[in-house]
Design an enzyme around this catalytic site. Structure first.
Site, PDB file in Angstrom:
ATOM      1  N   LYS A   1      -0.135  -4.080   4.265  1.00  0.00           N
ATOM      2  CA  LYS A   1      -1.694  -4.338   4.488  1.00  0.00           C
ATOM      3  C   LYS A   1      -1.802  -5.829   5.015  1.00  0.00           C
ATOM      4  O   LYS A   1      -2.545  -6.013   5.968  1.00  0.00           O
ATOM      5  CB  LYS A   1      -2.597  -4.431   3.196  1.00  0.00           C
ATOM      6  CG  LYS A   1      -2.785  -2.961   2.701  1.00  0.00           C
ATOM      7  CD  LYS A   1      -3.174  -1.823   3.729  1.00  0.00           C
ATOM      8  CE  LYS A   1      -3.741  -0.620   3.095  1.00  0.00           C
ATOM      9  NZ  LYS A   1      -4.375   0.297   4.139  1.00  0.00           N
TER      10      LYS A   1
ATOM     11  N   TYR B   1       2.747  -1.911  -0.675  1.00  0.00           N
ATOM     12  CA  TYR B   1       1.404  -1.734   0.002  1.00  0.00           C
ATOM     13  C   TYR B   1       0.853  -3.196   0.398  1.00  0.00           C
ATOM     14  O   TYR B   1       0.050  -3.297   1.487  1.00  0.00           O
ATOM     15  CB  TYR B   1       0.540  -1.211  -1.338  1.00  0.00           C
ATOM     16  CG  TYR B   1      -0.864  -0.789  -0.867  1.00  0.00           C
ATOM     17  CD1 TYR B   1      -1.001   0.212  -0.368  1.00  0.00           C
ATOM     18  CD2 TYR B   1      -1.976  -1.658  -1.298  1.00  0.00           C
ATOM     19  CE1 TYR B   1      -2.535   0.731  -0.238  1.00  0.00           C
ATOM     20  CE2 TYR B   1      -3.183  -1.311  -1.276  1.00  0.00           C
ATOM     21  CZ  TYR B   1      -3.550  -0.399  -0.485  1.00  0.00           C
ATOM     22  OH  TYR B   1      -4.746   0.106  -0.259  1.00  0.00           O
TER      23      TYR B   1
END
Ligand code: NDP
Length: 248
Positions: A160, A156
């Site tokens: 990002k 993640y």
């Protein structure tokens, strides 16, 4: 001096719930036509219906954003109908958390393709008419985790952080066409995603948020609404933390 406000065509991914739903509602309330994308038709459909029922303009697109072929076909169909999408908000995202030692390659790839590659697919499919129109806004929803990392979220955080690299490159690549690209990096926001956290995890989160509360979806939508506006025309390539001070 306040600049004039023009209704635009906006596409919001992950508009079926949480932050994306609030963004779609806010942009629609501002007079924009909103194309609501989510994976499940039962999710983006009612959001678009509610916007239309309230007097706004919206259409639902149930699309898996991780599928480049389907995204390309959808972009083609959208451009036949609308000619140009002026505002693209890449918000769809998932988590598949685990420590690196236990993280499967599938969990890594799913998060990268849903959270990062999808933004590339939508921009690639929609940017050409924006360049001809010489006006555009690309707004990517990153995360505080992309700025500071987080144990258990290597996939993640990488997606990002990658999203912001993409944003800065888009900002440089399309600046001469008056298209801006920015990232918003939310902290803990109350949605289905954070509802998955245990009470211990929520208590630990509170300790690192100076404002001592989770943010609201509306607080992220307000920042999107500003970055999409005429007044934000001189802002590009930036990352805006909306995180209660977490990344200070
Ligand atoms: P939610 O889990 O509440 O909603 C996610 C949305 O993304 C849903 O509408 C879902 O569609 C859609 N989506 C997920 N996968 C796909 C896919 N493959 N194709 C199409 N749509 C998909 O998330 P949040 O509102 O909490 O988060 C929104 C964004 O904000 C994410 O990018 C997230 O990483 C980011 N963020 C969230 C934070 C938070 O605290 N909540 C903090 C920092 C960043 P469907 O409804 O059909 O399932």
């Amino acid at each position: 001096m306040k600049l004039t406000h023009q209704p635009r065509i906006a596409l919001v991914t992950g508009a079926g719930r949480g932050i994306g739903k609030a963004i779609a509602e806010k942009l629609a309330a501002d007079g924009h036509t909103v194309l609501c994308v989510s994976k499940n038709p039962a999710s983006c459909g009612p959001v678009a219906d509610a916007i239309n029922a309230a007097g706004g303009k919206a259409k639902a697109y149930p699309v898996d954003v991780a599928d480049p072929v389907v995204v390309a076909q959808t972009c083609e169909a959208i451009l036949k109908e609308y000619e140009c999408v002026d505002i693209v908000v890449n918000n769809a995202g998932i988590t598949k958390d685990n420590l690196v030692i236990r993280m499967t390659e599938t969990d890594w790839n799913d998060v990268i393709s849903t959270n990062l590659s999808s933004a590339f697919y939508w921009v690639k499919g929609l940017v050409r008419p924006m360049t001809r129109k010489r006006w555009g806004r690309i707004i990517n929803i990153g995360s505080v985790v992309g700025c500071i990392g987080n144990p258990g979220q290597a996939n993640y955080a990488a997606a990002k952080a990658g999203m912001h690299g993409l944003t800065m490159s888009l900002a440089r690549e399309f600046a001469s066409r008056n298209i801006t690209a920015n990232t918003i990096a939310p902290g803990f926001i109350t949605t289905d995603m954070t509802d998955k956290l245990t009470e211990e995890q929520k208590a630990a989160a509170m300790k690192v948020v100076p404002l001592q509360r989770f943010g609201t979806t509306d607080e992220i939508a307000s920042m999107v609404d500003f970055l999409a506006s005429e007044n934000a025309g001189y802002i590009t390539g930036q990352v805006f933390s909306v995180d209660g001070g977490m990344a200070i």
